[in-house]
Scaffold this motif. Structure first.
Motif, short mmCIF file in Angstrom:
data_model
loop_
_atom_site.label_atom_id
_atom_site.label_comp_id
_atom_site.label_asym_id
_atom_site.label_seq_id
_atom_site.Cartn_x
_atom_site.Cartn_y
_atom_site.Cartn_z
N PRO A 122 0.81 -1.22 0.00
CA PRO A 122 0.00 0.00 0.00
C PRO A 122 0.84 1.27 0.00
O PRO A 122 2.03 1.25 0.34
CB PRO A 122 -0.78 -0.11 1.31
N PRO A 123 0.23 2.40 -0.34
CA PRO A 123 0.91 3.69 -0.20
C PRO A 123 1.23 3.96 1.26
O PRO A 123 0.53 3.50 2.16
CB PRO A 123 -0.13 4.69 -0.73
N GLU A 124 2.29 4.72 1.47
CA GLU A 124 2.67 5.06 2.84
C GLU A 124 3.08 6.53 2.93
O GLU A 124 3.59 7.10 1.96
CB GLU A 124 3.85 4.20 3.30
N ASP A 125 2.87 7.10 4.11
CA ASP A 125 3.44 8.39 4.48
C ASP A 125 4.49 8.11 5.55
O ASP A 125 4.15 7.71 6.66
CB ASP A 125 2.38 9.34 5.03
N ILE A 126 5.75 8.30 5.21
CA ILE A 126 6.84 7.91 6.09
C ILE A 126 7.52 9.17 6.62
O ILE A 126 8.12 9.94 5.86
CB ILE A 126 7.87 7.04 5.33
N GLU A 127 7.40 9.41 7.91
CA GLU A 127 8.01 10.58 8.53
C GLU A 127 9.47 10.28 8.86
O GLU A 127 9.78 9.26 9.48
CB GLU A 127 7.24 10.97 9.79
N LEU A 128 10.35 11.15 8.43
CA LEU A 128 11.79 10.94 8.59
C LEU A 128 12.42 12.16 9.26
O LEU A 128 12.08 13.30 8.95
CB LEU A 128 12.46 10.72 7.23
N MET A 168 16.52 17.78 10.12
CA MET A 168 15.62 18.27 9.09
C MET A 168 14.40 17.34 9.04
O MET A 168 14.55 16.12 8.89
CB MET A 168 16.32 18.33 7.73
N LEU A 169 13.21 17.90 9.21
CA LEU A 169 11.98 17.12 9.21
C LEU A 169 11.49 16.93 7.78
O LEU A 169 11.36 17.88 7.01
CB LEU A 169 10.91 17.84 10.04
N THR A 170 11.22 15.68 7.43
CA THR A 170 10.81 15.35 6.07
C THR A 170 9.69 14.34 6.10
O THR A 170 9.45 13.67 7.11
CB THR A 170 11.99 14.76 5.26
N GLY A 206 1.51 8.34 -9.29
CA GLY A 206 2.50 7.30 -9.34
C GLY A 206 3.91 7.65 -8.92
O GLY A 206 4.80 6.79 -8.91
N PHE A 207 4.15 8.90 -8.55
CA PHE A 207 5.48 9.29 -8.09
C PHE A 207 5.65 9.02 -6.60
O PHE A 207 4.70 9.14 -5.82
CB PHE A 207 5.71 10.79 -8.31
N ALA A 208 6.87 8.67 -6.20
CA ALA A 208 7.25 8.86 -4.81
C ALA A 208 7.54 10.35 -4.64
O ALA A 208 8.08 10.99 -5.55
CB ALA A 208 8.49 8.04 -4.48
N VAL A 209 7.16 10.90 -3.51
CA VAL A 209 7.29 12.35 -3.30
C VAL A 209 7.98 12.60 -1.96
O VAL A 209 7.55 12.08 -0.93
CB VAL A 209 5.91 13.05 -3.31
N LEU A 210 9.04 13.38 -2.00
CA LEU A 210 9.78 13.71 -0.78
C LEU A 210 9.63 15.20 -0.51
O LEU A 210 10.05 16.04 -1.32
CB LEU A 210 11.26 13.34 -0.93
#
Length: 289
Positions: free
Chosen positions: A18-24, A33-35, A72-76
């Protein structure tokens, strides 16, 4: 697979991947740096768009980020040092360094494997100050496959013009002063850096390098902050003078943040990003289709 039809429609999720929102939280000698990395789901590695937002206090481009992920992109997305919770001091040289640190993260083979990033297909998108960051970074990094800059603000050129034009001086100083309360920066130090480094910050002076990249510039023809003839269109014209034919340009009847053309602007940017990503993929495989 990149598919523009999901730009403003929900994409059915692959619940096996599945799609994910990954906090780094990315650490460097300048602090944290919050991403956030938004992955589109599905198997394999995905082309990635690095989002460069504007001067803190303006739109962080979450609408664009979510739209690019749906197609369809990964987005940072990330917050520059010295703003929105990222530690350290905020400066123009700092935000340019931040963008390159984010690209280094994306190009790290371990991160590519862990997060499904296609390190050979990285693109940039930014608006306002983020457009400045996008174009500066694209000029300096020949591995970037394409970049879209919306309402880019050319700090170096604007400072140079402000030395002789009182109106431009007023716009530059008012713009910066309006947003400095949002960041960890001293006003005097900020302008001292601009005075010392304005030649380096002049985007139009990098036209020769930008002419070698896939670049699309979008402006608003009623933009009082970054009028096209001083910023975006001026930069595009300097690129076109190089005769390479890779840059493109369009304008919308709107102001700086595209308030009544927002969907059209994001759609135009998405179309170009897909074009550039597919071009990069065909070059990698040697297939022209």
């Amino acid at each position: 697979m990149l598919d523009l039809k999901y730009l403003f429609r929900d994409h059915p999720a692959d619940w096996n991947e599945p799609p994910e929102d990954i906090e780094l939280r990315l650490e460097s000698e300048r602090g944290t740096m919050l991403t956030i990395l938004q992955t589109p789901g599905g198997s394999g590695k995905h082309p990635l768009v690095l989002i460069n937002h504007g001067f803190p206090g303006t739109d962080p481009l979450e609408d664009a980020a979510n739209s690019f992920r749906r197609i369809g992109f990964a987005v940072l997305s990330y917050h520059y040092h010295g703003c929105f919770g990222s530690s350290g001091k905020y400066s123009l040289s700092g935000v340019l360094r931040d963008a390159k640190e984010m690209l280094a993260f994306c190009r790290n083979p371990e991160n590519q494997e862990k997060y499904g990033i296609d390190g050979e297909n990285i693109l940039l998108f930014g608006q306002s100050l983020g457009g400045f960051v996008t174009l500066q970074t694209a000029a300096d990094c020949d591995f970037v496959r394409g970049a879209v800059a919306a309402a880019p603000f050319d700090f170096g050129r604007m400072y140079k013009l402000s030395l002789k034009d009182p109106d431009k001086h007023a716009v530059l100083y008012r713009t910066v002063e309006d947003y400095l309360p949002w960041v960890n920066a001293d006003k005097e130090e900020f302008f001292q850096e601009l005075e010392r480094e304005y030649e380096k910050f002049d985007v139009s002076s990098k036209a020769e390098d930008l002419a070698k990249r896939n670049i699309h510039i979008i402006t608003g023809d009623r933009d009082p902050v970054a009028p096209a003839d001083v910023h975006g269109k001026y930069i595009y014209d300097r690129i076109e003078e190089q005769g390479k034919g890779l840059a493109s340009y369009q304008t919308f009847p709107t102001s700086h943040v595209f308030p009544d053309c927002r969907c059209a602007m994001i759609g135009a940017a998405a179309g170009k990003l897909i074009e550039y990503a597919k071009k990069a993929a065909s070059e990698k495989t040697g297939c022209s289709r």
